[in-house]
Design an enzyme around this catalytic site. Structure first.
Site, PDB file in Angstrom:
ATOM      1  N   CYS A  11       0.878  -1.170   0.000  1.00  0.00           N
ATOM      2  CA  CYS A  11       0.000   0.000   0.000  1.00  0.00           C
ATOM      3  C   CYS A  11       0.916   1.220   0.000  1.00  0.00           C
ATOM      4  O   CYS A  11       1.793   1.332   0.872  1.00  0.00           O
ATOM      5  CB  CYS A  11      -0.859  -0.036   1.268  1.00  0.00           C
ATOM      6  SG  CYS A  11      -1.824   1.466   1.552  1.00  0.00           S
ATOM      7  N   GLU A  54     -13.208   0.615  -6.523  1.00  0.00           N
ATOM      8  CA  GLU A  54     -13.853  -0.233  -5.497  1.00  0.00           C
ATOM      9  C   GLU A  54     -15.343  -0.412  -5.775  1.00  0.00           C
ATOM     10  O   GLU A  54     -15.940  -1.393  -5.360  1.00  0.00           O
ATOM     11  CB  GLU A  54     -13.623   0.341  -4.103  1.00  0.00           C
ATOM     12  CG  GLU A  54     -12.150   0.354  -3.755  1.00  0.00           C
ATOM     13  CD  GLU A  54     -11.808  -0.218  -2.400  1.00  0.00           C
ATOM     14  OE1 GLU A  54     -12.681  -0.220  -1.532  1.00  0.00           O
ATOM     15  OE2 GLU A  54     -10.659  -0.660  -2.235  1.00  0.00           O
TER      16      GLU A  54
HETATM   17  N1  DGL Z   1      -3.835   0.952  -1.263  1.00  0.00           N
HETATM   18  C1  DGL Z   1      -3.798   2.397  -1.157  1.00  0.00           C
HETATM   19  C2  DGL Z   1      -2.509   2.913  -1.809  1.00  0.00           C
HETATM   20  O1  DGL Z   1      -1.789   2.196  -2.486  1.00  0.00           O
HETATM   21  C3  DGL Z   1      -4.988   3.051  -1.772  1.00  0.00           C
HETATM   22  C4  DGL Z   1      -6.300   2.822  -1.057  1.00  0.00           C
HETATM   23  C5  DGL Z   1      -6.511   3.664   0.167  1.00  0.00           C
HETATM   24  O2  DGL Z   1      -6.607   4.908   0.048  1.00  0.00           O
HETATM   25  O3  DGL Z   1      -6.564   3.103   1.235  1.00  0.00           O
HETATM   26  O4  DGL Z   1      -2.202   4.074  -1.639  1.00  0.00           O
END
Ligand code: DGL
Length: 282
Positions: free
Chosen positions: A81, A166
């Site tokens: 993430c 999503e």
């Molecule tokens: N998985 C997050 C990222 O790569 C995006 C989703 C979120 O904002 O939690 O930044």
């Protein structure tokens, strides 16, 4: 299977953590390159998105999930993430790991992306598309500056891209407006950009649409393969860690949301029916 059963099997899976579903795009590539390892995917789907949250909150949530993955036997955790990598990784590595267990490792997705960026850009002008949190953290420009001070980085936050994906609206016509808008903004900020980093694990699902609205000379960099290459390389260099990680080719999915919700949304990111186990964070 519950978290205790995973541990009881004396597994040391590699933990793949994401705020939600986007980390599945990273897991897809990792398991292609390293199919022999065991993995636990943990999506903090109940508290997603992280991209709009403050440093303190992202750090607190990420540390909680990493600690859970350690409890489930992981010796190595990948923060799949960008927001967590930008806002929590450094504190966890420098402040928490020495206290929790100095032999465990937590790695992120920003460094593997940044490291190779000089081999992709010819103009030396790079654009970053990411969540507001990742953009505000300035992690990408700072990391790129450390390695390649000559590269100019412009950033654009795309706050609606994650909810579009999503909600399974990324292939619909409505998504085109927001894709065009952010591409126009970033190319307006620097018309010499020849490389665009998709600095959010969700964005590979928009790659076809993104490419459709870009001039052909602009390369779009998606992270999954880069993170998988970097992990394979890490495990080759750190045989002590590779030896500790179990290798039965299993993947277990955990979610802080309901398992029904996980199954239906995860199918947007991965083929097949993914059965997750609910995980309650205290
Ligand atoms: N998985 C997050 C990222 O790569 C995006 C989703 C979120 O904002 O939690 O930044």
């Amino acid at each position: 299977m519950n978290p205790k059963e995973v541990t009881a099997k004396k597994n040391s899976p590699i933990g793949i953590f994401d705020s939600g579903y986007g980390g599945l795009t990273i897991l897809n590539e990792i398991k292609k390159q390293l199919p022999e390892y065991d993995y636990i995917y943990l999506g903090d789907n109940a508290r997603t998105p992280y991209g709009t949250r403050s440093f303190d909150v992202v750090y607190k949530y990420t540390l909680q999930c990493v600690t859970k993955l350690f409890e489930m036997g992981c010796q190595l955790v990948i923060l799949a993430c960008n927001t967590a990598s930008a806002k929590a990784l450094r504190s966890i590595q420098q402040r928490d790991l020495p206290l929790i267990d100095p032999n465990r490792r937590v790695l992120g997705v920003i460094r593997p992306t940044v490291e190779v960026i000089n081999t992709i850009t010819k103009s030396g002008h790079v654009g970053l598309l990411a969540t507001a949190g990742t953009v505000q953290s300035e992690s990408y420009p700072l990391e790129i500056k450390k390695l390649y001070p000559e590269i100019k980085v412009s950033s654009e936050a795309c706050p609606l891209w994650v909810p579009l994906i999503e909600n399974n609206e990324h292939n619909g016509d409505g998504a085109d407006f927001f894709v065009k808008k952010h591409l126009q903004n970033i190319l307006f900020a620097d018309s010499q950009i020849d490389t665009l980093i998709l600095g959010c694990t969700h964005y590979p699902l928009l790659i076809d649409k993104i490419k459709r609205y870009l001039p052909q000379n602009i390369q779009v960099v998606s992270q999954g393969e880069l993170v998988a290459n970097s992990l394979a390389n890490y495990l080759k260099r750190h045989t002590e860690m590779a030896d500790k990680c179990s290798k039965n080719g299993t993947i277990n999915y955990f979610t802080t949301e309901s398992v029904e919700k996980f199954a239906s949304s995860a199918s947007i990111f991965m083929n097949g029916n993914i059965e997750a186990i609910h995980l309650e964070l205290d």
